[in-house]
Design a protein around this motif. Sequence first.
Motif, PDB file in Angstrom:
ATOM      1  N   VAL A  82       0.913  -1.293  -0.192  1.00 59.10           N
ATOM      2  CA  VAL A  82      -0.038   0.015   0.077  1.00 59.10           C
ATOM      3  C   VAL A  82       1.031   1.169  -0.062  1.00 59.10           C
ATOM      4  CG1 VAL A  82      -1.675   1.382   1.326  1.00 59.10           C
ATOM      5  CG2 VAL A  82      -1.980  -1.132   1.193  1.00 59.10           C
ATOM      6  N   VAL A  86       0.704   4.112  -2.724  1.00 59.18           N
ATOM      7  CA  VAL A  86       0.475   5.495  -2.373  1.00 59.18           C
ATOM      8  C   VAL A  86       1.686   6.371  -2.897  1.00 59.18           C
ATOM      9  CG1 VAL A  86      -0.052   7.235  -0.563  1.00 59.18           C
ATOM     10  CG2 VAL A  86      -1.156   5.015  -0.763  1.00 59.18           C
ATOM     11  N   ILE A  98      -7.901   6.073  -0.499  1.00 62.67           N
ATOM     12  CA  ILE A  98      -7.719   4.527  -0.297  1.00 62.67           C
ATOM     13  C   ILE A  98      -8.889   4.321   0.276  1.00 62.67           C
ATOM     14  CG2 ILE A  98      -6.068   3.387   1.032  1.00 62.67           C
ATOM     15  CD1 ILE A  98      -4.886   6.663   0.446  1.00 62.67           C
ATOM     16  N   SER A 109      -1.042   3.182   4.241  1.00 64.60           N
ATOM     17  CA  SER A 109      -1.341   4.327   3.551  1.00 64.60           C
ATOM     18  C   SER A 109      -0.773   5.544   4.029  1.00 64.60           C
ATOM     19  CB  SER A 109      -3.001   4.289   3.597  1.00 64.60           C
ATOM     20  OG  SER A 109      -3.241   4.561   4.567  1.00 64.60           O
ATOM     21  N   GLU A 276      -8.608   8.666   3.322  1.00 66.32           N
ATOM     22  CA  GLU A 276      -8.900   7.107   3.330  1.00 66.32           C
ATOM     23  C   GLU A 276     -10.268   6.851   4.090  1.00 66.32           C
ATOM     24  OE1 GLU A 276      -5.762   3.864   4.645  1.00 66.32           O
ATOM     25  OE2 GLU A 276      -6.266   5.435   6.155  1.00 66.32           O
TER      26      GLU A 276
END
Length: 307
Positions: A82, A86, A98, A109, A276
């Motif tokens: 992840v 990102v 996300i 993230s 997110e």
Amino acid sequence: MSTERNKRVAILGVPLNFGGSMAGVELGPAALRLARLQQRIRGLGYEVLDLGDLRIEHPNYVAAADDRAKYLREISAVCEEVAAEVRSILRAGQFPIILGGDHSIAAGSVAGVASFFHEQDKPLGLIWLDAHADMNTPETTPTGNVHGMPLAALFGYGARELTHVAGYAPKIDPRYCAHVGARDVDPGERELIRRLGVRFFTMREIDERGMSACMDEALRIVSQAPAGYHVTLDVDVLDPNDAPGSGTVVRGGLTYREAHLAMEKIAEAGGMQALEVVEINTVLDVNNKTAELGVELILSALGKTIL
């Protein structure tokens, strides 16, 4: 964030469900897409690229009941992936959105955004909207579920597999973090919060001062970070009447309007570098109500207004 990046959005789904103890959150990204996330963001004038979902390798064993950090190795591997994705989104000049999955993915993230700016020697701020503190470590956890540990890990506390995602720790200076909406905090978390001096806006404070004043202060805190700030929203921060689709519901959360006000203020303030939304449990949701609200809140954070 820059105006240019503001207008170029990249969506990344992370359907990880083994940071908690209940199935259903792995379908959160699909539920948000079903609520026409991509089309509705485009309607605000954005260019949208949907990168699809990360392929998650599920554990082929059942963690022991007394494991202090269940599936840690597998979750760490996902978080590394992840973080890399990102970083790539940011390097392409796009704004990352996300979609979780459970909240353990935030160890990846946030690491991705923080490491991108770490290369420029710019510390990152963080707004964490959640009913829970998510500041347990393997030593303090009552459950062993890693989705209760990512914020501690971002401060450099807990298992090295989580703290050192992207190769360094800590990712976040507590001075640049604001936690909003807490109403269920474990004893070990309380101790770490006090030790680090992290600013928590509990539901009691929100009740007393109002959402507007609390968000103004939260934004002042995170906006001090030279890089801007990451926003992560666990849907259990919302009241279960508005967001029933969560496996960790706690009564007395943010109302529909308080949540929108928070997102609208974030949009007005500027400085958000990534967004997110996690912990939407489709098994527990009612007619995709929670996912619909999740999309509405994303739109508000991206600048949608009533007029």
